[in-house]
Scaffold this motif. Structure first.
Motif: not given
Length: 104
Positions: A33-39, A41-48
């Motif tokens: 899903l993240a890739a589909a919107i151009g993100i 994912m890193t550890d910092a993304h996974w926290t929230p």
């Protein structure tokens, strides 16, 4: 609710593409899903994202930016950096949760 295929998973979504079944989500789907919107994912993304996933069953709605910032200890400025544009909407989408109230 419509069913769509994301990667190899068939999931139920609403008219805007947000998942409607909490149990259909896993982190692999979140990455897709993240890739589909151009993100990317890193550890910092996974926290929230993990905070949202843990918070949702207890409160029955997707947490606001202020709630994420306060309880997860992530400054709102950082959320805008990680998820540019509309961070609450993007985080909910990636986390497989309903769009937060107040998002357009």
């Amino acid at each position: 609710m419509p069913v769509t295929t994301i990667g190899t998973a068939q999931v139920h979504v609403d008219a805007e593409g947000f998942l409607t079944d909490y149990d259909e989500w896993d982190e692999q789907l979140g990455r897709q899903l993240a890739a589909a919107i151009g993100i990317d994912m890193t550890d910092a993304h996974w926290t929230p994202i993990r905070f949202l996933r843990a918070d949702y069953p207890e409160f029955g709605q997707t947490a606001t930016l202020r709630r994420i910032s306060t309880l997860a200890g992530i400054p709102i400025k950082d959320l805008f950096t990680l998820f540019p544009g509309k961070p609450a909407k993007k985080m909910a989408y990636i986390a497989g949760l309903p769009k937060p109230h107040g998002c357009v």
